[in-house]
Design an enzyme around this catalytic site. Structure first.
Site, PDB file in Angstrom:
ATOM      1  N   ASP A  67     -19.357   1.192   4.475  1.00  0.00           N
ATOM      2  CA  ASP A  67     -18.422   2.247   4.087  1.00  0.00           C
ATOM      3  C   ASP A  67     -17.440   2.393   5.238  1.00  0.00           C
ATOM      4  O   ASP A  67     -17.804   2.863   6.317  1.00  0.00           O
ATOM      5  CB  ASP A  67     -19.180   3.558   3.846  1.00  0.00           C
ATOM      6  CG  ASP A  67     -18.263   4.693   3.405  1.00  0.00           C
ATOM      7  OD1 ASP A  67     -17.040   4.607   3.642  1.00  0.00           O
ATOM      8  OD2 ASP A  67     -18.774   5.675   2.839  1.00  0.00           O
ATOM      9  N   TYR A 160       2.234   3.528  -9.358  1.00  0.00           N
ATOM     10  CA  TYR A 160       1.567   2.904  -8.209  1.00  0.00           C
ATOM     11  C   TYR A 160       1.722   3.759  -6.958  1.00  0.00           C
ATOM     12  O   TYR A 160       0.968   3.619  -6.005  1.00  0.00           O
ATOM     13  CB  TYR A 160       2.125   1.493  -7.996  1.00  0.00           C
ATOM     14  CG  TYR A 160       1.191   0.570  -7.248  1.00  0.00           C
ATOM     15  CD1 TYR A 160      -0.096   0.317  -7.712  1.00  0.00           C
ATOM     16  CD2 TYR A 160       1.598  -0.059  -6.080  1.00  0.00           C
ATOM     17  CE1 TYR A 160      -0.951  -0.536  -7.036  1.00  0.00           C
ATOM     18  CE2 TYR A 160       0.746  -0.918  -5.393  1.00  0.00           C
ATOM     19  CZ  TYR A 160      -0.525  -1.144  -5.873  1.00  0.00           C
ATOM     20  OH  TYR A 160      -1.371  -1.993  -5.200  1.00  0.00           O
ATOM     21  N   LYS A 167       0.281  -0.951   0.628  1.00  0.00           N
ATOM     22  CA  LYS A 167       0.320  -2.411   0.564  1.00  0.00           C
ATOM     23  C   LYS A 167       1.431  -2.979   1.443  1.00  0.00           C
ATOM     24  O   LYS A 167       1.277  -4.057   2.034  1.00  0.00           O
ATOM     25  CB  LYS A 167       0.489  -2.877  -0.882  1.00  0.00           C
ATOM     26  CG  LYS A 167      -0.703  -2.569  -1.779  1.00  0.00           C
ATOM     27  CD  LYS A 167      -1.999  -3.209  -1.283  1.00  0.00           C
ATOM     28  CE  LYS A 167      -3.128  -3.050  -2.289  1.00  0.00           C
ATOM     29  NZ  LYS A 167      -4.406  -3.610  -1.797  1.00  0.00           N
TER      30      LYS A 167
END
Length: 259
Positions: A67, A160, A167
């Site tokens: 994690d 998005y 990104k």
């Protein structure tokens, strides 16, 4: 004759498998078929159950809890790999998260906390993962880091939102880390697939329409599959890709070139 994609003797860490339809699953399958020994991570005990079929089918013995919001799990993964293998040859980073409101809402409405969380999980986790595995890649004489990005980094994609910013930062991190780690024979690349239905994609409103548009507009009129993404990634992490670093590599039937 040795196949061009040959991962015999190589050890790879695969993150981000959520189920059998995940992008990471396609990568794991391609790398396993090429002869790699794989280590797979899972986010929590609940998700472990969903990856069991993948572990069984690919014969993966080592699956570790990872994690990225909990540093102690990263430390444990490093210790386990170092003790059991003493090296790593390649790593796949395939993880991203944003709150639904930040994903579907306007970027200008993104909260500071939501922005920080999305960037931490989706982008800085790649930087942290690279720092974690750097000594293991050095022990292997060099290696390869690959992350997963999307066209929303450079084009505005409906619904998005903040993930497009994440990104874009992820691709910048790819270039900077490629420059910094190259002297240690460590390559860093990003793969940018076209739209395909995964658990993560199912959270994006209107994604079915996005896939339909990709089929219509892409020069090859086809959707990408996890197997396609796996084939490209396996090539990049193999010795055949030994001088490829710092790039964003599209596998989308040519969709990204269309105006």
């Amino acid at each position: 004759m040795t196949p061009i994609i040959n991962l015999q003797g190589k050890v790879g860490l695969i993150t981000g498998i959520a189920n059998e339809k995940s992008i990471s699953t396609g990568v794991a399958e391609a790398c396993a078929q090429a002869g790699a020994t794989l280590i797979i991570t899972y986010q929590n005990e609940k998700t472990r159950a969903f990856i069991e079929p993948v572990l069984h089918r690919l014969g993966v013995k080592d699956a570790y809890l990872l994690d990225v919001t909990k540093p102690e799990t990263m430390d444990n993964v490093y210790a386990q790999i170092d003790a059991n293998y003493g090296k790593l040859d390649f790593v796949l980073h395939s993880m991203a998260f944003a709150k639904r409101d930040d994903l579907h809402g306007r970027v200008v409405d993104t909260s500071a906390d939501g922005f920080a969380l999305a960037m931490d999980v989706s982008t800085h986790s790649f930087v942290r993962l690279a720092k974690m595995v750097e000594p293991l890649l050095v022990k292997a004489g060099g290696g390869s880091l690959v992350t997963m990005t999307y066209l929303g980094s450079e084009k505005v994609i409906p619904n998005y939102g903040v993930m497009g910013l994440c990104k874009a930062a992820l691709e910048a991190a790819t270039r900077y880390m490629a420059a910094e780690l190259g002297e240690k024979n460590i390559r860093v690349n990003a793969v940018s697939p076209g739209p395909l239905m995964t658990r993560a994609a199912s959270g994006i409103a209107g994604f079915d329409g996005l896939m339909a548009a990709a089929v219509e507009r892409a020069p090859m009129h086809s959707l990408v599959t996890p197997e396609d993404i796996g084939a490209l990634t396996a090539f990049l992490v193999s010795d055949a890709g030994r001088l490829i670093s710092g790039g964003v590599h599209f596998v989308d039937a040519g969709y990204n070139i269309m105006g």
